[in-house]
Design an enzyme around this catalytic site. Sequence first.
Site, PDB file in Angstrom:
ATOM      1  N   THR A 142      31.047  38.709  29.273  1.00 39.16           N
ATOM      2  CA  THR A 142      31.081  40.152  29.722  1.00 39.16           C
ATOM      3  C   THR A 142      31.465  40.909  28.632  1.00 39.16           C
ATOM      4  O   THR A 142      32.157  40.514  27.546  1.00 39.16           O
ATOM      5  CB  THR A 142      32.235  40.446  30.658  1.00 39.16           C
ATOM      6  OG1 THR A 142      31.955  39.817  31.817  1.00 39.16           O
ATOM      7  CG2 THR A 142      32.528  41.931  30.658  1.00 39.16           C
ATOM      8  N   ARG A 162      28.402  40.184  45.609  1.00 42.20           N
ATOM      9  CA  ARG A 162      29.515  40.084  45.014  1.00 42.20           C
ATOM     10  C   ARG A 162      29.686  41.141  43.780  1.00 42.20           C
ATOM     11  O   ARG A 162      28.844  40.905  42.930  1.00 42.20           O
ATOM     12  CB  ARG A 162      30.132  38.502  44.315  1.00 42.20           C
ATOM     13  CG  ARG A 162      31.371  38.376  43.812  1.00 42.20           C
ATOM     14  CD  ARG A 162      31.290  38.642  42.294  1.00 42.20           C
ATOM     15  NE  ARG A 162      32.730  38.436  41.720  1.00 42.20           N
ATOM     16  CZ  ARG A 162      32.883  38.667  40.321  1.00 42.20           C
ATOM     17  NH1 ARG A 162      31.986  38.999  39.493  1.00 42.20           N
ATOM     18  NH2 ARG A 162      34.262  38.518  39.986  1.00 42.20           N
ATOM     19  N   ASP A 197      35.366  43.438  38.668  1.00 47.77           N
ATOM     20  CA  ASP A 197      36.076  44.689  38.256  1.00 47.77           C
ATOM     21  C   ASP A 197      35.284  45.573  37.302  1.00 47.77           C
ATOM     22  O   ASP A 197      35.644  46.815  37.304  1.00 47.77           O
ATOM     23  CB  ASP A 197      37.211  44.076  37.585  1.00 47.77           C
ATOM     24  CG  ASP A 197      37.046  43.118  36.468  1.00 47.77           C
ATOM     25  OD1 ASP A 197      36.041  42.277  36.549  1.00 47.77           O
ATOM     26  OD2 ASP A 197      37.551  43.584  35.177  1.00 47.77           O
ATOM     27  N   THR A 251      38.171  41.907  30.789  1.00 45.98           N
ATOM     28  CA  THR A 251      37.065  40.849  30.874  1.00 45.98           C
ATOM     29  C   THR A 251      38.068  39.749  31.592  1.00 45.98           C
ATOM     30  O   THR A 251      38.995  39.426  31.075  1.00 45.98           O
ATOM     31  CB  THR A 251      36.488  40.360  29.642  1.00 45.98           C
ATOM     32  OG1 THR A 251      35.672  39.008  29.938  1.00 45.98           O
ATOM     33  CG2 THR A 251      37.201  40.045  28.571  1.00 45.98           C
ATOM     34  N   GLY A 252      37.523  38.963  32.499  1.00 45.11           N
ATOM     35  CA  GLY A 252      38.208  38.000  33.193  1.00 45.11           C
ATOM     36  C   GLY A 252      38.021  37.704  34.536  1.00 45.11           C
ATOM     37  O   GLY A 252      36.733  38.081  35.016  1.00 45.11           O
ATOM     38  N   GLY A 268      37.182  38.652  37.725  1.00 51.19           N
ATOM     39  CA  GLY A 268      37.128  40.128  38.386  1.00 51.19           C
ATOM     40  C   GLY A 268      38.105  40.062  39.502  1.00 51.19           C
ATOM     41  O   GLY A 268      38.795  41.480  39.766  1.00 51.19           O
TER      42      GLY A 268
HETATM   43  N1  ASP Z   1      35.284  40.429  34.832  1.00 46.56           N
HETATM   44  C1  ASP Z   1      33.862  39.823  35.158  1.00 46.56           C
HETATM   45  C2  ASP Z   1      33.706  39.548  36.499  1.00 46.56           C
HETATM   46  O1  ASP Z   1      34.416  39.407  37.372  1.00 46.56           O
HETATM   47  C3  ASP Z   1      33.623  38.761  34.476  1.00 46.56           C
HETATM   48  C4  ASP Z   1      33.999  38.485  33.008  1.00 46.56           C
HETATM   49  O2  ASP Z   1      34.887  39.337  32.556  1.00 46.56           O
HETATM   50  O3  ASP Z   1      33.353  37.650  32.175  1.00 46.56           O
HETATM   51  O4  ASP Z   1      32.568  40.130  37.228  1.00 46.56           O
END
Ligand code: ASP
Length: 313
Positions: free
Chosen positions: A180, A208, A211, A231-232, A234
């Site tokens: 992301t 789906r 965040d 990022t992480g 979500g």
């Molecule tokens: N936060 C993003 C999600 O869950 C994914 C990511 O940050 O890589 O869609």
Amino acid sequence: MSKYAIAIHGGAGTILQSTMTAEKEIAYKTALQDAIEAGEAVLKKGGSSLDAVEFAIVSLENNPLFNAGKGAVFTHNGKNEMDASIMYGKDLTAGAVAGVTNIKNPISLSRAVMEKSDHVLLTGAGAIDFAKKINAEFADDDYFFVQMRYEQLQKAKESDSMILDHTEDKFENGEKKFGTVGCVALDIHGNIAAGTSTGGMTNKKFGRVGDSPVIGAGTYANNNTCAISCTGHGEFFLRSVVAYDISCLMEYKGLTLKQACDFVVMDKLVKIGGEGGLIALDAKGNIELPFNSEGMYRAKKSSDSELYIGIYK
Ligand code: ASP
């Protein structure tokens, strides 16, 4: 001249130096540098933080290395459903899109939602209708087909799991790491902005949404407190309302940017198992890049500091 500052991320996760090749590392660093320079060029000329955020993110969306725009991961059904959001700290205006397909630059569509509609968040088919109305740039399925992404989907399907882009241990090959993207910026007029763009998680089903397009969870900006892009994983960031939580800790509890970021990312998120990180800045130009995962692609630069690029812990 007043101070300007900018930070970007290209995703967080299990990013290990031991599985990275020298060529890949250079490719990531070059991409991060190009993106931050695209944003900085705007700020240097006295342009707005909003433009800087959009330009930096467009640069990252156009690069297949990252899980956004061209490099967006595949859903279970083999589609690329993208989410993005942008917010302006000057007046708390915001725009976002979720589950959009065939949009070349979802961050620009988010900005159009903010500036050309009466709404904040548009989803799916409705967002596409809006994109047609404002003549947004579309790209066909071939544009979004990236072989490595397709292989990621097959792996995820084998284990019937939804995979965070950088969850390295789920893959045999260390090169399959993407993320992301996001940007936060302060312009010389004292206004801050934040934006985030993603393809979400590989093998996601049922429409789906994470965040990233949710104002307050993955993205937030308020001149009085901070600009944040997350990022992480979500689901954990949604449940923790991460971006707004940091703003609230500053506004109501008087914490500094660093104290608020450390508490939310290194303590609160860790306690519930929320892997990831974020980029943050305030109107004074302080920048924080905390993450609780193995790594996070990140870069920062300001009018009075050199370019910094980081990948690992
Ligand atoms: N936060 C993003 C999600 O869950 C994914 C990511 O940050 O890589 O869609």
